[in-house]
Design an enzyme around this catalytic site. Structure first.
Site, PDB file in Angstrom:
ATOM      1  N   GLU A  43       0.814  -1.212   0.000  1.00 29.49           N
ATOM      2  CA  GLU A  43       0.000   0.000   0.000  1.00 29.49           C
ATOM      3  C   GLU A  43       0.849   1.265   0.000  1.00 29.49           C
ATOM      4  OE1 GLU A  43      -2.982   0.202  -0.732  1.00 29.49           O
ATOM      5  OE2 GLU A  43      -3.546  -1.903  -0.563  1.00 29.49           O
ATOM      6  N   TYR A 126      -6.444   6.617   3.809  1.00 31.81           N
ATOM      7  CA  TYR A 126      -6.580   5.586   2.782  1.00 31.81           C
ATOM      8  C   TYR A 126      -5.862   4.306   3.199  1.00 31.81           C
ATOM      9  CZ  TYR A 126      -5.511   2.492  -0.891  1.00 31.81           C
ATOM     10  OH  TYR A 126      -5.365   1.326  -1.560  1.00 31.81           O
ATOM     11  N   ASP A 144      -9.735   6.462  -2.484  1.00 36.23           N
ATOM     12  CA  ASP A 144      -8.578   6.835  -3.291  1.00 36.23           C
ATOM     13  C   ASP A 144      -9.073   7.508  -4.566  1.00 36.23           C
ATOM     14  OD1 ASP A 144      -9.650   4.778  -4.758  1.00 36.23           O
ATOM     15  OD2 ASP A 144      -7.704   3.964  -5.336  1.00 36.23           O
TER      16      ASP A 144
END
Length: 352
Positions: A43, A126, A144
């Site tokens: 991520e 996020y 996002d």
DNA sequence: AAAACGGGGGG
DNA sequence: CCCCCAGTTTT
């Protein structure tokens, strides 16, 4: 302003989306298990980065640092070198800091809820939602670029999504839409859907399972959404690099200032406000009369908010009495192991 | 609330 | 050439 959906609206959207995802899965290496370390790493790498660009870096990191302890034990230079070329280098610095925090302060154990994840450097809303859902099946909706686009189009949000009010509208919609039963699948689904169907340009509306109730499709405003209000201003900067040839050695320094490319290396640099090449070091080393030949190479690199013009001067007869403390003498052959900005790496590859 | 932070890819 | 990308941090 609040955006409340009826249960029926939410259910319809959710089920159409999940059905689409069932039929269009996207196998990615970090999804094969629920290791929070791998999910976290992927991520961070994928922040503002396309999967195709980040994937090789992910594979390298997993091999070089199989566990969070391995990453924590690596040196700063090594981590930066692993990140070289990927951009947004604060991600690498924060990644390393967070790894040390987890390894040393938390005994190697990852935080396992949204709030705890948010405390990690480099982890914002996020990424915390992504890890919470993918690793722990917690119902936090990811928001996002894909989600902004999909929701603003489907629900016809004409408020600019880069404003506080616009973000709030999208957030409220997302929180009502996420599946409480399978949050991980839902989050994957909406992002993949945005990447593959509801794309920024030329979205594939004719094969979209949601198009019959899409607000933007209904009023022909697909290419207008999502609306963004801020426009970009790009500043010009001129970096003059001294490539000092001293036998098999040269001089470099680490950028430590609060500026782009912090923690990466560079050649001794002089910045000017104009294009004109410099011919001496008078302004920087008064009393040292060295004539500079015209730049051997000029390279340009465009960043989000600035355009960097790099001018590379070859200096073969450098003999000033005193050198700045920050300069380090290095064998030219050793430059390969250090992290440089893209433009400098290009110069090194071309010249040496 | 706005600005800064990289680099690559697509149209 | 401009926009976008599995955003976050700092000002």
């Amino acid at each position: 302003m609040t955006s409340r959906l009826t249960a029926r609206e939410a259910t319809h959207f959710r089920e159409k989306l999940l059905r689409w995802y069932d039929e269009n899965p996207r196998p990615l290496p970090w999804k094969s298990d629920k290791d929070p370390y791998k999910i976290w790493l992927s991520e961070i790498i994928l922040q503002q980065t396309q999967v195709s660009q980040g994937l090789p870096y992910y594979l390298h990191f997993i091999e070089a640092y199989p566990t969070v302890r391995d990453l924590a034990d690596a040196s700063t230079d090594e981590v930066m070198k692993s990140w070289e070329g990927l951009g947004y280098y604060s991600r690498a610095r924060n990644l390393h800091a967070a790894a040390k925090f987890i390894a040393n302060e938390r005994d190697g154990v990852f935080p396992d809820d949204y709030t705890g994840l948010l405390e990690l450097k480099g982890v914002g809303p996020y990424t915390a939602a992504a890890i919470a859902s993918f690793a722990y099946d917690l119902p936090h909706a990811v928001i996002d670029g894909n989600v902004y686009r999909v929701l603003s189009r489907y629900f016809g949000v004409y408020e600019a999504v880069d404003t506080t009010i616009g973000k709030k509208i999208i957030t409220q919609l997302a929180d009502q839409l996420i599946s409480r039963d399978i949050p991980a699948a839902y989050n994957q689904a909406i992002m993949n859907f945005g990447a593959l169907v509801c794309k920024p340009k030329a979205p594939v509306c004719h094969s979209c399972p949601l198009s019959n109730r899409c607000g933007a499709k209904a009023d022909g405003s697909i290419d207008l959404l999502p609306i963004k209000s801020k426009r970009l201003i790009r500043k010009q900067r001129y970096f003059h690099y001294l490539i000092i040839i001293d036998g098999d050695n040269t001089y470099i320094e680490k950028r430590g200032v609060d500026d782009i490319w912090k923690s990466l290396y560079q050649f001794p640099i002089l910045e000017t406000s104009g294009v004109t090449p410099i011919t001496s070091l008078q302004n920087w080393m008064p009393g040292y009369n060295l004539h500079l030949n015209k730049p051997k190479t000029e390279l340009k690199q465009t960043l989000t908010h600035q355009e960097i013009h790099g001018l590379f001067y070859i200096v073969r007869d450098f003999n000033a009495d005193t050198l700045p403390d920050s300069w380090v003498k290095k064998p030219i052959s050793s430059l390969d192991t250090l992290a440089f900005p893209k433009m400098i790496r290009t110069f090194i590859s071309d010249y040496f």
